[in-house]
Design an enzyme around this catalytic site. Structure first.
Site, short mmCIF file in Angstrom:
data_model
loop_
_atom_site.label_atom_id
_atom_site.label_comp_id
_atom_site.label_asym_id
_atom_site.label_seq_id
_atom_site.Cartn_x
_atom_site.Cartn_y
_atom_site.Cartn_z
N ASP A 107 -6.82 -10.64 27.80
CA ASP A 107 -5.29 -10.78 27.16
C ASP A 107 -4.83 -12.13 26.90
OD1 ASP A 107 -5.35 -8.15 28.27
OD2 ASP A 107 -4.08 -8.53 30.03
N LYS A 168 -4.48 -2.26 26.03
CA LYS A 168 -4.04 -1.60 27.36
C LYS A 168 -2.97 -1.74 27.81
CE LYS A 168 -6.01 -5.51 30.11
NZ LYS A 168 -4.74 -5.84 31.11
N CYS A 201 -4.07 -9.27 36.09
CA CYS A 201 -5.23 -8.60 35.32
C CYS A 201 -6.45 -9.19 35.59
CB CYS A 201 -4.85 -8.74 33.66
SG CYS A 201 -3.58 -8.06 33.18
#
Length: 284
Positions: A107, A168, A201
């Site tokens: 990310d 995602k 995450c």
């Protein structure tokens, strides 16, 4: 215990047990070890870490307990079997080798740029890691959290040759498409993980990966959060679970291991200038 009846003359009823679970099923008469392993995998799926070693045991009426499956054993009558994971050799933990490693980039997106502490510095370090992975032939898997709203991976991060780049909404990177990609990497043992956010995450991905028996290395100088306190406590928590907290230079040099490695000079050129001293350690 419940058991199933023979479905036909060519199948035999077997009770398959793993951990606290037991499930009746059947296998073809004469099935051996490989068939039984595949049956355990088909029944228990992701609960079994395919990277671990196992022993199948047979319940012995004579001894009143489970015994290791005899060499050359084949199914000839109804029986009870259980799958027992062997302990991981602790001396293998923390080792890194290019042939058994994959890099996860989590990310690193445009919309996080103004919010994440020292984001420019972790971009710089992340790019070093991606470059090193390409030099050493290590697969790279990249996630993007809701890219429609948060933008794509920042342009400074060169994703050339990445094995998988996927969107995602789940915080963990461990999604079905990632697991499918990992299955294609025979002998995989270690994941080098970096990106944002450390306490969300990164942490959830790391915990999912160690739950599957993989050795996880978090690159501290390529990992950050909006809050330095969240980052600090996440790293402490992960370290307590057996996850390795390391640095980019340590990872790259561990992967080449020897100055006589054919790629050592190329890796040395990456780390010749020290990674940014951004304050990731000095401030909360």
């Amino acid at each position: 215990m419940a058991d199933v009846q023979q479905s036909n003359n060519n199948h035999v009823s077997v009770l398959f047990s793993f951990s606290v679970f037991s499930r009746p099923s059947s296998v073809p008469l004469g099935s051996g070890y490989e068939v039984l392993i595949q049956k355990f995998l088909s029944i228990y799926g992701y609960q079994i870490d395919i990277h671990r070693k196992f022993v199948i045991q047979l319940f012995s009426d004579e001894w009143g307990q489970y015994i290791d499956l005899p060499k050359g054993f084949v199914i000839s009558e109804k029986c009870k079997l259980r799958l027992v994971p062997l302990q991981i050799d602790i001396t293998t933990l923390g080792n890194l080798a290019p042939s058994t490693t994959v890099f996860f980039c989590c990310d690193m997106q445009e919309r996080f740029r103004p919010a994440i502490k020292y984001f420019g510095d972790i971009i710089s370090v992340g790019q070093r890691l991606l470059q090193g992975a390409r030099i050493l032939g290590i697969p790279i898997i990249v996630s993007e959290q809701y890219p429609k709203g948060l933008g794509s991976t920042v342009p400074e991060m060169d994703l050339t040759g990445a094995k998988l780049v996927f969107p995602k909404t789940k915080f963990s990177m461990v999604l079905p498409e990632v697991e499918a990609a990992l299955v294609e990497l025979p002998g995989l043992r270690s994941v080098v993980l970096f990106g944002v956010e450390t306490h969300v995450c990164i942490q959830q991905t790391a915990l999912d990966l160690i739950g599957r028996g993989l050795d996880v290395h978090i690159v501290a100088d390529a990992t950050s959060s909006r809050s330095m306190m969240d980052r600090m406590f996440a790293l402490e928590r992960m370290a307590r679970t057996g996850i390795t907290i390391t640095t980019s230079e340590a990872v790259l040099l561990q992967l080449v291991a020897d100055k006589d490695h054919p790629k050592f000079k190329e890796i040395q050129n990456i780390i010749k200038a020290s990674a940014p001293e951004s304050g990731l350690l000095s401030k909360v």
